[in-house]
Motif scaffolding. Structure first.
Motif, PDB file in Angstrom:
ATOM      1  N   SER A 186       4.127   6.160   4.327  1.00  0.00           N
ATOM      2  CA  SER A 186       3.228   5.552   5.306  1.00  0.00           C
ATOM      3  C   SER A 186       4.016   4.802   6.377  1.00  0.00           C
ATOM      4  CB  SER A 186       2.263   4.584   4.607  1.00  0.00           C
ATOM      5  OG  SER A 186       1.567   3.800   5.536  1.00  0.00           O
ATOM      6  N   ASP A 187       3.647   5.007   7.644  1.00  0.00           N
ATOM      7  CA  ASP A 187       4.307   4.289   8.736  1.00  0.00           C
ATOM      8  C   ASP A 187       4.006   2.800   8.696  1.00  0.00           C
ATOM      9  OD1 ASP A 187       5.435   6.602   9.724  1.00  0.00           O
ATOM     10  OD2 ASP A 187       3.724   7.051  11.026  1.00  0.00           O
ATOM     11  N   GLU A 188       2.813   2.420   8.188  1.00  0.00           N
ATOM     12  CA  GLU A 188       2.405   1.020   8.184  1.00  0.00           C
ATOM     13  C   GLU A 188       3.007   0.239   7.018  1.00  0.00           C
ATOM     14  OE1 GLU A 188       0.189   3.557   8.350  1.00  0.00           O
ATOM     15  OE2 GLU A 188      -0.153   3.446  10.527  1.00  0.00           O
ATOM     16  N   GLU A 189       3.144   0.868   5.851  1.00  0.00           N
ATOM     17  CA  GLU A 189       3.536   0.138   4.640  1.00  0.00           C
ATOM     18  C   GLU A 189       5.012   0.252   4.296  1.00  0.00           C
ATOM     19  OE1 GLU A 189       0.361  -0.232   1.436  1.00  0.00           O
ATOM     20  OE2 GLU A 189       0.024   1.813   2.154  1.00  0.00           O
TER      21      GLU A 189
ATOM     22  N   PRO B 261       3.415   3.868  -7.343  1.00  0.00           N
ATOM     23  CA  PRO B 261       2.737   3.357  -6.150  1.00  0.00           C
ATOM     24  C   PRO B 261       3.620   3.313  -4.905  1.00  0.00           C
ATOM     25  CG  PRO B 261       3.346   1.512  -7.567  1.00  0.00           C
ATOM     26  CD  PRO B 261       3.709   2.773  -8.315  1.00  0.00           C
ATOM     27  N   ILE B 262       4.935   3.179  -5.084  1.00  0.00           N
ATOM     28  CA  ILE B 262       5.821   3.000  -3.928  1.00  0.00           C
ATOM     29  C   ILE B 262       6.043   4.301  -3.163  1.00  0.00           C
ATOM     30  CG2 ILE B 262       8.182   2.421  -3.253  1.00  0.00           C
ATOM     31  CD1 ILE B 262       6.373   0.010  -3.795  1.00  0.00           C
ATOM     32  N   ASN B 263       6.055   5.443  -3.871  1.00  0.00           N
ATOM     33  CA  ASN B 263       6.243   6.719  -3.168  1.00  0.00           C
ATOM     34  C   ASN B 263       5.198   6.908  -2.071  1.00  0.00           C
ATOM     35  OD1 ASN B 263       8.488   7.491  -4.595  1.00  0.00           O
ATOM     36  ND2 ASN B 263       7.391   8.801  -6.037  1.00  0.00           N
TER      37      ASN B 263
ATOM     38  N   VAL C 124       2.736  -2.676 -12.899  1.00  0.00           N
ATOM     39  CA  VAL C 124       3.057  -2.114 -11.578  1.00  0.00           C
ATOM     40  C   VAL C 124       1.976  -1.143 -11.107  1.00  0.00           C
ATOM     41  CG1 VAL C 124       4.451  -0.099 -12.309  1.00  0.00           C
ATOM     42  CG2 VAL C 124       4.989  -1.298 -10.166  1.00  0.00           C
ATOM     43  N   TYR C 125       1.343  -0.429 -12.044  1.00  0.00           N
ATOM     44  CA  TYR C 125       0.243   0.457 -11.662  1.00  0.00           C
ATOM     45  C   TYR C 125      -0.948  -0.335 -11.133  1.00  0.00           C
ATOM     46  CZ  TYR C 125       2.569   4.208 -14.329  1.00  0.00           C
ATOM     47  OH  TYR C 125       3.464   5.137 -14.817  1.00  0.00           O
TER      48      TYR C 125
ATOM     49  N   TYR D 268       4.462  -3.528   0.052  1.00  0.00           N
ATOM     50  CA  TYR D 268       5.744  -3.145  -0.550  1.00  0.00           C
ATOM     51  C   TYR D 268       6.509  -4.381  -0.997  1.00  0.00           C
ATOM     52  CZ  TYR D 268      10.618  -1.625  -0.791  1.00  0.00           C
ATOM     53  OH  TYR D 268      11.912  -1.400  -1.219  1.00  0.00           O
ATOM     54  N   SER D 269       6.609  -5.372  -0.137  1.00  0.00           N
ATOM     55  CA  SER D 269       7.376  -6.582  -0.459  1.00  0.00           C
ATOM     56  C   SER D 269       6.786  -7.319  -1.648  1.00  0.00           C
ATOM     57  CB  SER D 269       7.431  -7.513   0.755  1.00  0.00           C
ATOM     58  OG  SER D 269       8.120  -6.909   1.829  1.00  0.00           O
ATOM     59  N   ALA D 270       5.466  -7.393  -1.725  1.00  0.00           N
ATOM     60  CA  ALA D 270       4.817  -8.100  -2.831  1.00  0.00           C
ATOM     61  C   ALA D 270       5.120  -7.434  -4.163  1.00  0.00           C
ATOM     62  CB  ALA D 270       3.312  -8.172  -2.597  1.00  0.00           C
ATOM     63  N   VAL D 271       5.169  -6.100  -4.181  1.00  0.00           N
ATOM     64  CA  VAL D 271       5.509  -5.381  -5.418  1.00  0.00           C
ATOM     65  C   VAL D 271       6.906  -5.784  -5.891  1.00  0.00           C
ATOM     66  CG1 VAL D 271       5.823  -3.115  -6.480  1.00  0.00           C
ATOM     67  CG2 VAL D 271       4.045  -3.436  -4.757  1.00  0.00           C
TER      68      VAL D 271
END
Length: 468
Positions: free
Chosen positions: A39-42, A32-34, A157-158, A166-169
């Protein structure tokens, strides 16, 4: 004869394996992180990562794992299995903090290396601990819990990653590591460690806790353990010992098993799962497809603890090798059709999901779960702390090469050819298992050494109390 409580060894081994949930979460993190890093926002960075940087983010985890596998043997022998398992939390916390605070790619690299150190340590110390606390009839089941907890981490994680920031993950990863650190503090030590230190009283207390019996009730089993430890202490294992007699046979079998595991392409598939679905143009949303695969992975992993001590390790490995080959050949076929812009590809957009389900299910049944417990069974006690770190380091070297260069290989040859290569490796694994791997189901450590020597390793003439 005093009856014990079998559930205790499962509960204790399950707690020890909880670090694999955290490791699975770390390994699946890139899926999910890739997407977020593009993304400019995330993204926490000020620009999208390049394809080369994405490959390094995925593969540097295995560089850390190589280091972790090489350093874990010393503390396991010196401070014990329990405290070594607890120490795996330190690089894990450091890694997650670096990932949480990341503002550039270098911090992402450092965080992945640190969390990878925990991966290498965990994959070495946890199977060793599980094998040492298990009775013969449940050693396969306890060893297979590793894959169950690992796949729980992937599914977590999926399921979380695509739908939160991102931070919450990262914060969820920190929370999982904290739960493990607290739980492991209350775990018993391995009785083998106490016996190795000459502390039979502590070993008796420890074994009584694990078996749910009085210290008098475990004394016969403890005496057999003490005899094995005493025999092992008469020998000082060196690296050169790995290339002699039974040790060499155990060594090349273990090396081959982890090689086949990695050349099935599992880490490339899991690290880049979302990317694969997007490249395939699957009719299902990539995030939903990834969750489906994670759920199937967990369900399949739950089969091995039930079957490993019934069907046996060899049968499960053969089924696994054949099934993964079928799944990979189907996946490769789809990509060949799609790359040639054949209109049929649009009508079979479901095929990548089906192929990956077949691959994941059968991988979890054998290649994913069994190399670690088999490795812990094959080596004599005095050789394990030398052999297992080396085999695990070799495993993660291969994992690094595959995850680092998977994208480059796929770009050069096409996704289809890449998966055909992985499938061919699984075919080789099938025949290697058929002809060269011994069946260790229900056998004591002593009987397994007899089996490696060319004997029958027959247990039929022994009663349950004779076995260790």
């Amino acid at each position: 004869m005093e009856s014990g409580q079998t559930w205790r060894q499962f509960a204790i081994a399950g707690t020890a394996n909880f670090v694999l949930l955290s490791i699975g979460y770390t390994m699946g993190w890139t899926a999910p992180i890739n997407v977020k890093l593009q993304s400019d926002e995330e993204s926490p960075l000020d620009r999208p990562v390049t394809a080369d940087e994405e490959a390094w983010i995925g593969s540097l985890l295995t560089i850390g794992a190589i280091l972790g596998a090489l350093i874990v043997g010393f503390p396991a022998a010196r401070i014990g299995r329990k405290w070594t398992m607890l120490s795996t939390c330190l690089p894990l916390f450091v890694g997650w903090v670096l990932l949480a605070a990341a503002t550039d790619v270098a911090m992402l690299y450092a965080g992945r290396i640190c969390t990878g150190i925990t991966m290498g340590m965990g994959f070495t110390i946890v199977p060793l601990y599980s094998a040492e606390i298990a009775t013969d009839e449940y050693r396969g089941a306890l060893g297979s819990l590793l894959q169950v907890l690992l796949t729980m981490g992937f599914l977590l994680v999926y399921s979380v990653g695509p739908f939160v920031s991102y931070s919450a993950v990262v914060y969820v990863g920190i929370a999982v590591a904290a739960v493990y650190a607290i739980a492991i503090y209350f775990m018993p030590e391995s009785p083998f460690y106490y016996l190795d230190k000459g502390d039979k009283a502590s070993a008796a207390s420890c074994l009584a806790t694990i078996r749910g019996q009085s210290e008098e009730g475990v004394m016969n089993e403890l005496d057999r353990m003490a005899a094995d430890v005493a025999a092992s202490k008469e020998k000082t294992a060196k690296i050169t010992d790995l290339f002699r007699g039974n040790n060499f046979k155990a060594f090349y079998i273990s090396m081959a098993l982890v090689a086949f595991q990695q050349f099935s392409g599992i880490n490339a598939v899991l690290f880049y799962l979302t990317n694969i679905f997007e490249a395939a143009g699957s009719s299902l949303d990539a995030s939903i497809s990834t969750i489906i695969i994670g759920s199937v992975q967990l369900g399949a992993s739950c089969v091995t603890p039930l079957a490993a001590d019934r069907l046996g390790r060899k049968v499960l490995l053969m089924i696994s090798s054949a099934g993964t080959a079928v799944g990979l050949f189907l996946l490769g076929t789809y990509f060949v059709i799609a790359d040639n812009e054949n209109p049929v590809a649009e009508q079979i957009g479901w095929l990548p999901v089906v192929a990956l389900i077949i691959f994941i299910i059968t991988f979890c049944w054998g290649l994913g779960s069994l190399p670690w417990p088999i490795m812990a069974e094959l080596f004599p006690i005095e050789v394990k702390v030398v052999a297992m770190p080396m085999v695990n380091a070799f495993c993660w070297i291969l994992a690094f090469l595959i995850t680092r260069y998977f994208s480059a290989l796929a770009a050069a040859t096409g996704m289809g050819v890449t998966f055909f290569i992985f499938g061919a490796c699984c075919v080789v694994s099938f025949f290697f298992t058929l002809f060269l791997i011994p069946e260790t189901k229900g056998k004591s450590f002593h009987e397994i050494q007899e089996l490696l020597s060319g004997g029958s390793g027959n247990t039929s003439s022994k009663t349950p109390t004779d076995k260790y």
